[in-house]
Design a protein around this motif. Structure first.
Motif, PDB file in Angstrom:
ATOM      1  N   UNK A   8       4.512  16.124  27.317  1.00 37.10           N
ATOM      2  CA  UNK A   8       3.959  15.010  26.550  1.00 37.10           C
ATOM      3  C   UNK A   8       4.931  13.833  26.498  1.00 37.10           C
ATOM      4  N   UNK A   9       6.217  14.120  26.362  1.00 40.22           N
ATOM      5  CA  UNK A   9       7.229  13.064  26.319  1.00 40.22           C
ATOM      6  C   UNK A   9       7.259  12.319  27.647  1.00 40.22           C
ATOM      7  N   UNK A  10       7.239  13.066  28.762  1.00 41.98           N
ATOM      8  CA  UNK A  10       7.234  12.424  30.085  1.00 41.98           C
ATOM      9  C   UNK A  10       5.980  11.575  30.281  1.00 41.98           C
ATOM     10  N   UNK A  11       4.846  12.075  29.827  1.00 42.80           N
ATOM     11  CA  UNK A  11       3.593  11.328  29.943  1.00 42.80           C
ATOM     12  C   UNK A  11       3.659  10.041  29.123  1.00 42.80           C
ATOM     13  N   UNK A  12       4.204  10.138  27.920  1.00 43.57           N
ATOM     14  CA  UNK A  12       4.310   8.961  27.063  1.00 43.57           C
ATOM     15  C   UNK A  12       5.283   7.941  27.646  1.00 43.57           C
ATOM     16  N   UNK A  13       6.403   8.391  28.189  1.00 42.21           N
ATOM     17  CA  UNK A  13       7.369   7.485  28.816  1.00 42.21           C
ATOM     18  C   UNK A  13       6.735   6.784  30.008  1.00 42.21           C
ATOM     19  N   UNK A  14       5.974   7.521  30.804  1.00 45.08           N
ATOM     20  CA  UNK A  14       5.290   6.913  31.953  1.00 45.08           C
ATOM     21  C   UNK A  14       4.296   5.856  31.479  1.00 45.08           C
ATOM     22  N   UNK A  15       3.575   6.131  30.380  1.00 44.94           N
ATOM     23  CA  UNK A  15       2.625   5.163  29.840  1.00 44.94           C
ATOM     24  C   UNK A  15       3.358   3.913  29.354  1.00 44.94           C
ATOM     25  N   UNK A  16       4.482   4.106  28.659  1.00 47.01           N
ATOM     26  CA  UNK A  16       5.262   2.969  28.169  1.00 47.01           C
ATOM     27  C   UNK A  16       5.779   2.112  29.320  1.00 47.01           C
ATOM     28  N   UNK A  17       6.274   2.746  30.378  1.00 41.79           N
ATOM     29  CA  UNK A  17       6.772   1.999  31.533  1.00 41.79           C
ATOM     30  C   UNK A  17       5.650   1.209  32.203  1.00 41.79           C
ATOM     31  N   UNK A  18       4.469   1.822  32.292  1.00 38.47           N
ATOM     32  CA  UNK A  18       3.319   1.132  32.877  1.00 38.47           C
ATOM     33  C   UNK A  18       2.922  -0.059  32.007  1.00 38.47           C
ATOM     34  N   UNK A  19       2.939   0.135  30.702  1.00 41.47           N
ATOM     35  CA  UNK A  19       2.582  -0.930  29.760  1.00 41.47           C
ATOM     36  C   UNK A  19       3.599  -2.079  29.840  1.00 41.47           C
ATOM     37  N   UNK A  20       4.896  -1.757  29.909  1.00 35.39           N
ATOM     38  CA  UNK A  20       5.925  -2.794  30.058  1.00 35.39           C
ATOM     39  C   UNK A  20       5.734  -3.578  31.348  1.00 35.39           C
ATOM     40  N   UNK A  21       5.395  -2.870  32.422  1.00 34.20           N
ATOM     41  CA  UNK A  21       5.153  -3.538  33.700  1.00 34.20           C
ATOM     42  C   UNK A  21       3.987  -4.505  33.612  1.00 34.20           C
ATOM     43  N   UNK A  22       2.905  -4.092  32.943  1.00 35.09           N
ATOM     44  CA  UNK A  22       1.746  -4.983  32.833  1.00 35.09           C
ATOM     45  C   UNK A  22       2.055  -6.176  31.923  1.00 35.09           C
ATOM     46  N   UNK A  23       2.834  -5.958  30.868  1.00 37.24           N
ATOM     47  CA  UNK A  23       3.237  -7.080  30.013  1.00 37.24           C
ATOM     48  C   UNK A  23       4.112  -8.063  30.773  1.00 37.24           C
ATOM     49  N   UNK A  24       5.000  -7.536  31.598  1.00 42.71           N
ATOM     50  CA  UNK A  24       5.864  -8.384  32.421  1.00 42.71           C
ATOM     51  C   UNK A  24       5.019  -9.235  33.375  1.00 42.71           C
ATOM     52  N   UNK A  25       4.030  -8.612  34.005  1.00 42.75           N
ATOM     53  CA  UNK A  25       3.134  -9.347  34.905  1.00 42.75           C
ATOM     54  C   UNK A  25       2.371 -10.427  34.143  1.00 42.75           C
ATOM     55  N   UNK A  26       1.905 -10.092  32.930  1.00 40.80           N
ATOM     56  CA  UNK A  26       1.187 -11.068  32.111  1.00 40.80           C
ATOM     57  C   UNK A  26       2.074 -12.272  31.784  1.00 40.80           C
ATOM     58  N   UNK A  27       3.331 -12.012  31.417  1.00 41.73           N
ATOM     59  CA  UNK A  27       4.255 -13.108  31.117  1.00 41.73           C
ATOM     60  C   UNK A  27       4.462 -14.013  32.321  1.00 41.73           C
TER      61      UNK A  27
END
Length: 174
Positions: A8-27
């Motif tokens: 679950x921790x690995x899954x959550x970290x992967x989700x957070x990294x994906x979310x950060x990447x999409x926020x970076x693209x949005x910026x």
């Protein structure tokens, strides 16, 4: 983590990294769509040590860049030395607890890169250390010098040039 929770921790970290990447693209998309911010981004990134993350931070969290004088912008970022005096006692001047911490954190990383890879700032840093200044004090001085130069660049809307390399900008000492 326990084996039962590790997945679950690995899954959550992967989700957070994906979310950060999409926020970076949005910026980056927002910067690309605004002509004013696109010009500021290119201007800021023309300085040594200032990359995409630093430029985004400056645009978002330091809109005053270029409108204040060198002492005011240094105080706003938290790079101005403050005194610790009381009565007749005179303490050390140091940078502490004031200013915009998020900008200062990113700015120190930029200054560190600039002091390693830019010949003029590297010489300034080495001269301060050779004269007995602690390394962190020398880094703060280089950081403030780079911020002062970037403030002058933003005020004049002029990218990094050879004139800046020698400590002069628009005919004035920076």
């Amino acid at each position: 983590a326990e084996a039962a929770v590790a997945g679950d921790v690995r899954t959550h970290i992967a989700w957070l990294q994906k979310r950060l990447g999409s926020l970076d693209e949005d910026l980056h998309e927002v910067i690309k769509t605004s002509p004013v911010w696109r010009v500021k981004d290119a201007l800021y990134q023309s300085a040594p040590g200032v990359g995409a993350v630093t430029a985004l931070t400056l645009i978002a969290e330091l809109p005053e860049l270029g409108t204040l004088n060198r002492k005011q912008i240094a105080a706003l970022v938290g790079l101005a030395p403050l005194n610790r005096d009381s009565g007749t006692w005179r303490g050390k001047r140091m940078v502490w607890g004031r200013g915009r911490a998020s900008v200062r954190t990113v700015w120190f990383l930029s200054a560190m890169g600039a002091t390693h890879y830019h010949p003029i700032l590297r010489l300034f840093y080495q001269r301060l250390v050779a004269s007995g200044k602690p390394k962190k004090v020398a880094l703060v001085a280089c950081s403030r010098k780079l911020l002062t130069i970037l403030n002058a660049m933003a005020r004049a809307n002029t990218p990094w040039t050879l004139g800046i390399l020698h400590g002069r900008f628009c005919g004035r000492q920076v």
